[in-house]
Design a protein around this motif. Structure first.
Motif, PDB file in Angstrom:
ATOM      1  N   GLU A 180     -10.725  10.821  -9.353  1.00 41.87           N
ATOM      2  CA  GLU A 180      -9.978   9.578  -9.156  1.00 41.87           C
ATOM      3  C   GLU A 180      -8.616   9.729  -9.809  1.00 41.87           C
ATOM      4  N   ARG A 224      -5.148   8.979 -11.561  1.00 41.22           N
ATOM      5  CA  ARG A 224      -4.645   7.974 -12.504  1.00 41.22           C
ATOM      6  C   ARG A 224      -3.552   7.153 -11.831  1.00 41.22           C
ATOM      7  N   SER A 225      -3.500   5.883 -12.164  1.00 42.19           N
ATOM      8  CA  SER A 225      -2.464   5.011 -11.592  1.00 42.19           C
ATOM      9  C   SER A 225      -1.484   4.527 -12.652  1.00 42.19           C
ATOM     10  N   ASP A 226      -1.644   4.985 -13.914  1.00 43.38           N
ATOM     11  CA  ASP A 226      -0.828   4.485 -15.026  1.00 43.38           C
ATOM     12  C   ASP A 226       0.182   5.514 -15.531  1.00 43.38           C
ATOM     13  N   GLU A 239       9.793   5.873  -6.693  1.00 42.34           N
ATOM     14  CA  GLU A 239       9.611   4.499  -7.206  1.00 42.34           C
ATOM     15  C   GLU A 239      10.777   4.047  -8.086  1.00 42.34           C
ATOM     16  N   ARG A 273      -0.106   9.596  -7.969  1.00 42.38           N
ATOM     17  CA  ARG A 273      -0.060   8.542  -6.946  1.00 42.38           C
ATOM     18  C   ARG A 273       1.070   8.762  -5.937  1.00 42.38           C
ATOM     19  N   GLN A 323      -5.965  15.982  -4.432  1.00 50.28           N
ATOM     20  CA  GLN A 323      -5.487  15.031  -5.427  1.00 50.28           C
ATOM     21  C   GLN A 323      -6.325  15.169  -6.692  1.00 50.28           C
ATOM     22  N   SER A 339      -6.620  14.180 -11.002  1.00 47.66           N
ATOM     23  CA  SER A 339      -6.429  12.936 -11.743  1.00 47.66           C
ATOM     24  C   SER A 339      -4.991  12.776 -12.216  1.00 47.66           C
TER      25      SER A 339
END
Length: 200
Positions: free
Chosen positions: A46, A48-50, A102, A130, A169, A171
């Motif tokens: 999974e 990381r989104s942070d 971003e 991400r 992908q 982490s």
């Protein structure tokens, strides 16, 4: 009534094509995020989104000697994918560079290797994990074949007329391996020695 009917059909066709294009884009991104079923032992990760965006490097780093790989590892904030030392792959060049993402900066490491029979393989590590939009779709389409495992990560296989592109992908980063169209056995040989390495 006969004049309006063709216009109505053209509008309907345009709407259907737009919906189809959106669905294909959604399938592309879902495939990259979720991967495809793989053989036993392949890890589901999974992302990381942070992860924070980065400060700019003074300049891009370019190497042409694998002995200098530590310079790229130190500059990249996540594990870098590349072959085990002693593999049959020879480093031609390595580039670590900032990339807009971003409203700030992400970072990529792009390694180009030469294999036997004059095969060139490119291995790219992308931060943050991400940053799927940095891969770009180009003229690739999702293959019906299962992607190879990349350093124990699930991959999605895409193809165009001349090349195979595998996406995985982790982490902490995204990984993209690009090779000319080769047989599955050759592709397995090329990707078998890929591992993830971190700087000190």
């Amino acid at each position: 009534m006969q004049e309006k009917h063709p216009l109505w059909r053209r509008i309907l066709r345009s709407v259907l094509l737009a919906v189809l294009a959106l669905l294909l884009m959604a399938v592309f991104y879902v495939a990259i995020i979720m991967g495809q079923p793989q053989e036993d032992g392949v890890t589901g990760i999974e992302a990381r989104s942070d992860q924070p965006l980065l400060e700019a490097m003074p300049s891009a780093l370019l190497i042409t000697d694998s002995a200098l790989m530590d310079q790229l590892l130190e500059a990249f904030p996540a594990p870098v994918m590349y072959p085990l030392y002693g593999s049959a792959l020879t480093l031609e060049s390595g580039l670590c560079a900032d990339v807009a993402f971003e409203g700030g900066l992400g970072r990529t490491v792009t390694l180009t290797y030469r294999a036997e029979e004059d095969i060139t393989m490119t291995v790219q590590s992308i931060y943050p994990a991400r940053a799927i939009s940095l891969i770009g779709k180009g003229d690739y389409t999702i293959s019906g074949l299962t992607g190879q495992s990349l350093a124990g990560l699930r991959s999605v296989r895409m193809e165009n007329d001349s090349t195979i592109r595998l996406h995985a992908q982790g982490s902490d980063a995204l990984y993209v391996v690009t090779v000319p169209k080769v047989e599955s056995a050759v592709l397995r040989q090329l990707t078998a020695s890929l591992q993830l390495y971190e700087g000190n």
